[in-house]
Scaffold this active site. Structure first.
Site, PDB file in Angstrom:
ATOM      1  N   LYS A 117       0.524  -1.600  -0.019  1.00 47.94           N
ATOM      2  CA  LYS A 117      -0.013   0.214   0.334  1.00 47.94           C
ATOM      3  C   LYS A 117       1.213   1.019   0.023  1.00 47.94           C
ATOM      4  CE  LYS A 117      -3.866  -2.052   1.936  1.00 47.94           C
ATOM      5  NZ  LYS A 117      -4.348  -2.686   3.794  1.00 47.94           N
ATOM      6  N   ASP A 176     -10.723   2.678   3.980  1.00 44.29           N
ATOM      7  CA  ASP A 176     -11.640   1.496   3.988  1.00 44.29           C
ATOM      8  C   ASP A 176     -12.860   1.229   3.576  1.00 44.29           C
ATOM      9  OD1 ASP A 176      -9.740  -0.369   3.338  1.00 44.29           O
ATOM     10  OD2 ASP A 176      -9.278  -0.900   5.314  1.00 44.29           O
ATOM     11  N   GLN A 187      -5.051  -1.464   9.866  1.00 43.96           N
ATOM     12  CA  GLN A 187      -4.599  -2.927   9.130  1.00 43.96           C
ATOM     13  C   GLN A 187      -5.117  -3.533   9.745  1.00 43.96           C
ATOM     14  OE1 GLN A 187      -3.564  -3.426   6.168  1.00 43.96           O
ATOM     15  NE2 GLN A 187      -3.812  -5.127   5.519  1.00 43.96           N
TER      16      GLN A 187
END
Ligand code: NDP
Length: 290
Positions: free
Chosen positions: A57, A124, A101
């Site tokens: 990422k 997200d 994460q």
């Protein structure tokens, strides 16, 4: 063995195209905003798979011109410590997107940490506010993997309206939001899961079958209707008979590719699209500054 007839849905190529577009729009926006967009990836602990994902990422961010404000916290970090970092990033004007994460170490409460993220920085798309917007069909930051699947279908001009889409898997991360996105595009949607008695009977009805399970080679060619579109979200590492390790999806690629019209490869299908959508969400939030 019959030859592969399915065309590949090339997520890697589409992700690269999207990244070039994002780079161009950042170059346009930056003089107006006076800073680059920023993404903060918070990682707690040292899970090796998570470390690879975080590195990917951050690399992708650097490629398109997004600044990274990643935080790597020790495994034993407390709920309060992680939460106070999220709150700090919520206030940080250089940061447009925040991502925690997953999975987190078991002693941390994932849901309440996701709730701590400011909804307009929720890169997200997993904050209940953004999931609620999806349920209502309102604009908002969408979860990355399902949004990546929808983009891939659109790129290949695969009609969704009026089609029967069978989603296998009902997680909050993939299956459920994906089913809602397909519904929003007027598909007729069936969701199958571990308690579905005859999975093949379900998947054989699908014009579009999307597998998000995490079980290698679960869906074989005989479970797929001829001419269907097969989208594989699953990522599984298996050890081949020769001892080498290999990444495979939830579809048995060779047998499904004999009957389907389209299929995503693993790797190179949905995975790169997830990262592209994360960058897109960050740039979307950044653009709100203008
Ligand atoms: P979860 O484990 O949270 O969910 C798996 C789902 O599959 C559950 O709903 C479960 O049903 C269902 N399931 C399990 N076994 C069966 C079965 N035999 N038949 C039908 N359904 C079954 O996983 P995620 O949704 O987080 O991830 C799914 C896969 O996608 C994983 O391989 C993951 O690595 C991958 N992934 C890939 C991403 C990408 O970018 N390509 C991003 C995110 C995930 P039940 O609810 O009844 O338990």
């Amino acid at each position: 063995m019959a030859p592969q007839t399915a065309s590949l849905l090339n997520g890697k190529a589409l992700a690269q195209k999207i990244q070039l577009e994002l780079k161009a729009s950042i170059e346009q926006l930056q003089p107006k905003i006076g800073r680059p967009p920023g993404l903060a990836v918070i990682m707690v602990g040292d899970d090796p798979a998570s470390a690879v994902y975080v590195r990917n990422k951050e690399r992708a961010c650097a490629k398109v011109g997004i600044a990274s404000f990643g935080r790597h916290l020790p495994h034993q970090s407390s709920q309060q410590e992680v939460e106070s970092i999220i709150k700090e990033l919520n206030q940080d004007e250089r940061v447009d997107g925040i991502l925690v994460q997953l999975p987190l170490p078991a002693h941390l409460d994932t849901v309440s940490l996701l709730l701590a993220i400011a909804p307009d920085k929720d890169a997200d798309g997993l904050h209940p506010m953004n999931l609620g917007r999806l349920v209502r069909g309102e604009k908002g930051l969408r979860s990355c993997t399902p949004a990546g699947v929808m983009n891939l279908l659109e790129e290949y001009q695969i009609e969704v309206a009026g089609k029967h889409a069978v989603v296998v898997g009902r997680s909050i991360l993939v299956g459920k939001p994906l089913a809602l996105m397909l519904l929003e595009k007027n598909a007729t949607v069936t969701i199958a899961h571990s308690r579905t008695p005859d999975l093949g009977a379900m998947t054989r009805q699908g014009d579009i079958i999307i597998a998000a399970v995490g079980k290698p080679l679960l869906i074989t060619g005989e479970m797929v209707k001829p001419g269907a579109v097969a989208v594989d979200v699953g990522i599984n590492r298996i050890i081949r008979p020769d001892g080498a390790s290999q990444l495979v999806g939830d579809f048995h690629f060779d047998s499904v590719a004999e009957v389907a019209n389209y299929i995503t490869p693993v790797p190179g299908g949905v995975g790169p699209m997830t990262v592209a959508m994360l960058l897109q969400n960050t740039v979307l939030s950044y653009g709100q500054q203008v």
